[in-house]
Design a protein around this motif. Structure first.
Motif, PDB file in Angstrom:
ATOM      1  N   LYS A  19       3.669   1.450  -4.908  1.00 49.74           N
ATOM      2  CA  LYS A  19       4.843   1.270  -5.709  1.00 49.74           C
ATOM      3  C   LYS A  19       3.797   0.857  -7.259  1.00 49.74           C
ATOM      4  O   LYS A  19       4.190   1.511  -8.285  1.00 49.74           O
ATOM      5  N   THR A  20       2.640  -0.085  -6.936  1.00 50.32           N
ATOM      6  CA  THR A  20       1.906  -0.223  -8.150  1.00 50.32           C
ATOM      7  C   THR A  20       1.411   0.828  -8.843  1.00 50.32           C
ATOM      8  O   THR A  20       1.044   1.054  -9.995  1.00 50.32           O
ATOM      9  N   THR A  21       0.729   1.847  -8.099  1.00 54.78           N
ATOM     10  CA  THR A  21       0.295   3.137  -8.360  1.00 54.78           C
ATOM     11  C   THR A  21       1.102   3.870  -9.349  1.00 54.78           C
ATOM     12  O   THR A  21       0.772   4.447 -10.420  1.00 54.78           O
TER      13      THR A  21
ATOM     14  N   GLY B  71       0.694  -1.226   0.157  1.00 60.45           N
ATOM     15  CA  GLY B  71      -0.088  -0.122   0.061  1.00 60.45           C
ATOM     16  C   GLY B  71       0.805   1.332  -0.065  1.00 60.45           C
ATOM     17  O   GLY B  71       0.362   2.511   0.222  1.00 60.45           O
TER      18      GLY B  71
HETATM   19  P1  ADP Z   1       1.570  -1.339  -3.293  1.00 60.23           P
HETATM   20  O1  ADP Z   1       1.779  -1.545  -4.813  1.00 60.23           O
HETATM   21  O2  ADP Z   1       2.817  -0.243  -2.756  1.00 60.23           O
HETATM   22  O3  ADP Z   1       1.203  -2.351  -2.608  1.00 60.23           O
HETATM   23  P2  ADP Z   1      -0.544   0.230  -4.320  1.00 60.23           P
HETATM   24  O4  ADP Z   1      -0.118   1.333  -5.380  1.00 60.23           O
HETATM   25  O5  ADP Z   1      -1.345  -0.720  -4.863  1.00 60.23           O
HETATM   26  O6  ADP Z   1       0.262  -0.282  -3.217  1.00 60.23           O
HETATM   27  O7  ADP Z   1      -1.547   1.264  -3.530  1.00 60.23           O
HETATM   28  C1  ADP Z   1      -1.344   2.546  -3.023  1.00 60.23           C
HETATM   29  C2  ADP Z   1      -2.698   2.984  -2.266  1.00 60.23           C
HETATM   30  O8  ADP Z   1      -3.702   3.074  -3.487  1.00 60.23           O
HETATM   31  C3  ADP Z   1      -3.099   1.869  -1.160  1.00 60.23           C
HETATM   32  O9  ADP Z   1      -3.763   2.512  -0.091  1.00 60.23           O
HETATM   33  C4  ADP Z   1      -4.273   1.237  -2.007  1.00 60.23           C
HETATM   34  O10 ADP Z   1      -5.298   1.099  -0.922  1.00 60.23           O
HETATM   35  C5  ADP Z   1      -5.073   2.284  -2.967  1.00 60.23           C
HETATM   36  N1  ADP Z   1      -5.233   1.866  -4.094  1.00 60.23           N
HETATM   37  C6  ADP Z   1      -4.882   1.031  -4.560  1.00 60.23           C
HETATM   38  N2  ADP Z   1      -5.637   0.656  -6.114  1.00 60.23           N
HETATM   39  C7  ADP Z   1      -6.473   1.402  -5.721  1.00 60.23           C
HETATM   40  C8  ADP Z   1      -7.869   1.368  -6.401  1.00 60.23           C
HETATM   41  N3  ADP Z   1      -8.047   0.864  -7.653  1.00 60.23           N
HETATM   42  N4  ADP Z   1      -8.953   2.529  -5.914  1.00 60.23           N
HETATM   43  C9  ADP Z   1      -8.741   3.032  -4.871  1.00 60.23           C
HETATM   44  N5  ADP Z   1      -7.571   2.975  -3.829  1.00 60.23           N
HETATM   45  C10 ADP Z   1      -6.555   2.144  -4.268  1.00 60.23           C
END
Ligand code: ADP
Length: 624
Positions: A418-420, A415
């Protein structure tokens, strides 16, 4: 029933249905041509029989000349046979054309989903809109299907019926009763009276019918749609959804599937629809039929009186009664179709709201410079981002440069964003603040397809398709055999490929081929890596690429990492910090921000840093 504010005006309803006609006309005009041809022939056919039957009866009741009787009977037979043949052939054609309507609609929706801004595909309102459209269509063909199927068809039938009936019944009103005590039937007021009764019943009957049907189409719409949704979710869970079918058995979730589907009986004894059927809906629909029968009675009376008074022979009685009742039913059909057009507009409004969702994101037109040296410099400049509908910052003020040819590891807790960051890099979303630059130019300005051609990405939740292995690797129907094989080998899939009798032509999964193979999570991940390598893009992004691999396969991938990546710029997201050591630099994400940036040694040296904590948290299991 609908609130006043939700109701659509007659003008708007007409415009929406016209738009649906244009929608189908642009897709496949045969839908209308086949319907018109088939319905016109079907509506005309009975008139031919009526006309010649009247002649036949007239001849029997009058001069009964055998030769004339045979001639008319032969015409009736031949005409009926020819019309029957033509109408059956046209019906087949119409059915064949209409067969594809469901799939065309789904294809249009799919195209729209694939071309719209990615952030909209995630949006609850867009999802709900699409569900409403599909539920209306599944339920009773409401929406565009209703226009191509029933509405256009009924209008053609009604208009043909009216024209035919007028042609056959004009002489009913013009033929004169001989002077005597029945000559009041010649009065023009009689014509006005009969037509008045006909118009009144033709208007009142469909009005009552539409009012009655609204209890179903509007009053029960929410229940039916909800039922459909529950059934699509729970009813299909154990049948179609393979990813869930194991859990369904392990945790006896079939109980939910059955219970939810049963409790969902929208048409049960105590349901709203049953109460409406026993109450106002049933009453109105019954009354609609009764009113339409009043006119049939009046028509019989008028025609029989005129025949009795000597205005025409007995043969014409059948012709006039059939024609005039057909006229009434044509007018009724036209009016009830108007009611349908009004109701259908509710569904069409959603349909066009969906299809006309604007595409704001992918409007750039700049071409991406083709560079054999792969010198593509990407930079995040003060980028912040919130997911649609979320109050939280998923990324906050992220600034970093991906140095050309460098291997960058991205680490951080779940969370942390990273993926974002990758999703923004791939333009699945645009930053709320700040900008992302490619060779100094905002990535929004580039043509989206061109921009994406410089990236190969393996997402965590990648998907493989039920296609031959080679096509999965190439992401295309035609592929370079040798290159696909080489990519699979580089990704560590070589030994498994050697066991596959059909090699690259082996189908993955069993959806289309009984000999298809199911691959394990780790094998699927290798295929996904091979797919990224096949694209041979200058920039490679791997999000948790070894999460499903066993330790030996993982070690193999690391050992080969430099050969795999070659001179590409690589971004490598991983939870396993040991795997970051072969990367040139590491970015540490925490709560949406980059909190550390440097080499493994530099970051580890900062004893209070996030990286040191993460490293030690993992290392303790191995050290102990
Ligand atoms: P990581 O890849 O580091 O595990 P993410 O980038 O997936 O983290 O997520 C960053 C934040 O965005 C987290 O708080 C996650 O809950 C939120 N998040 C991820 N995808 C979505 C989405 N589609 N809608 C709303 N919030 C999201």
């Amino acid at each position: 029933m609908k609130d006043k504010k939700d109701q659509i005006s007659a003008k708007e309803a007409w415009a929406l249905n016209k738009k649906a006609i244009a929608y189908w006309w642009n897709i496949d005009r045969r839908i209308f041509i086949s319907t018109a041809a088939c319905n016109i022939i079907k509506a005309i056919s009975p008139y031919i029989t009526i006309y010649f039957s009247a002649q036949l009866i007239g001849e029997i009741a009058g001069q009964h000349r055998p030769q004339e009787l045979v001639r008319i009977a032969a015409i009736v037979l031949i005409a009926t046979a020819i019309m029957g043949l033509i109408s059956a052939a046209l019906q087949r054609w119409k059915n064949a054309v209409h067969e594809s309507i469901f799939y065309i609609n789904r294809k249009q929706q799919l195209d729209k989903m694939l071309s719209m801004d990615f952030c909209d595909t995630d949006d609850m309102d867009v999802q709900n809109l699409l569900r409403h459209i599909q539920e209306g269509d599944n339920w009773s063909g409401w929406g565009t299907t209703r226009v191509s199927g029933k509405i256009f068809s009924d209008v053609i039938t009604a208009v043909t019926k009216i024209i035919g009936a007028v042609a056959l019944s004009v002489t009913l009103f013009t033929s004169q009763v001989p002077q005597g005590n029945m000559d009041f039937l010649n009065s023009p007021w009689m014509v006005v009276l009969i037509l008045g009764i006909m118009m009144a019943t033709a208007i009142i009957s469909p009005m009552l019918q539409v009012k009655g049907e609204r209890y179903f189409t509007e009053g029960c719409a929410d229940e039916v749609k909800r039922s459909n949704r529950i059934f699509c979710c729970y009813g299909h869970m154990a049948i179609d959804d393979k990813s869930r079918s194991e859990d369904v058995r392990m945790y006896t979730q079939e109980v939910f599937c059955i219970e939810k589907s049963n409790a969902n009986a929208w048409a049960g004894k105590d349901s709203k629809i049953s109460r409406y059927a026993r109450g106002p809906m049933g009453f109105l629909l019954g009354l609609a039929v009764a009113v339409s029968r009043i006119f049939t009675g009046v028509a019989y009376l008028f025609v029989c009186l005129k025949a009795w008074a000597g205005a025409f022979g007995v043969g014409y009685v059948t012709q006039y009664i059939s024609a005039i009742t057909s006229l009434s039913s044509g007018v009724s059909l036209l009016l009830s179709t108007w009611g349908m057009i009004r109701t259908n507009a509710i569904y069409l409004k959603d349909t066009f709201a969906f299809f006309e969702l604007p595409n704001k994101m992918y409007q750039g037109s700049l071409t991406v410079e083709k560079r054999s040296d792969r010198n593509y410099q990407v930079e995040f400049r003060n980028v912040s981002f919130q997911y649609p509908g979320s109050q939280q910052w998923a990324l906050r003020n992220v600034s970093m440069k991906f140095t050309i040819g460098e291997r960058l590891a991205v680490v951080g807790q779940n969370g942390s964003g990273k993926t974002t960051m990758i999703k923004l890099l791939c333009r699945l979303y645009d930053p709320a603040e700040g900008e992302i630059l490619l060779n100094g130019i905002n990535i929004r300005k580039y043509n989206y397809k061109e921009y994406m051609s410089i990236f190969s990405v393996v997402f965590q939740d990648f998907q493989l398709l039920s296609l031959p292995l080679g096509q999965n690797v190439a992401a295309a129907g035609q592929y370079d055999n040798g290159w696909a094989r080489q990519c699979l080998e580089e990704a560590g899939f070589g030994p498994r490929l050697a066991t596959m009798p059909q090699g690259l032509e082996t189908c993955l999964f069993k959806d289309f081929d009984n000999k298809g193979v199911a691959v394990s999570g780790g094998e699927a991940q290798k295929i996904a890596i091979a797919r990224a390598l096949y694209k041979n893009a200058p920039f490679i992004v791997l999000d948790e690429p070894t999460a499903a691999l066993d330790p030996i396969a993982e070690a193999e991938i690391y050992a080969k990492f430099n050969t795999l990546i070659q001179d590409r710029t690589a971004v490598y997201i991983s939870h396993r910090l040991s795997s970051c050591r072969f990367c040139d630099r590491i970015a540490v994400f925490h709560e949406g921000s980059v909190v550390q940036f440097g080499t493994h040694e530099e970051l580890l040296a900062d004893k209070n840093g996030q990286y040191n904590q993460l490293w030690n948290a993992q290392a303790q299991y191995y050290v102990s």
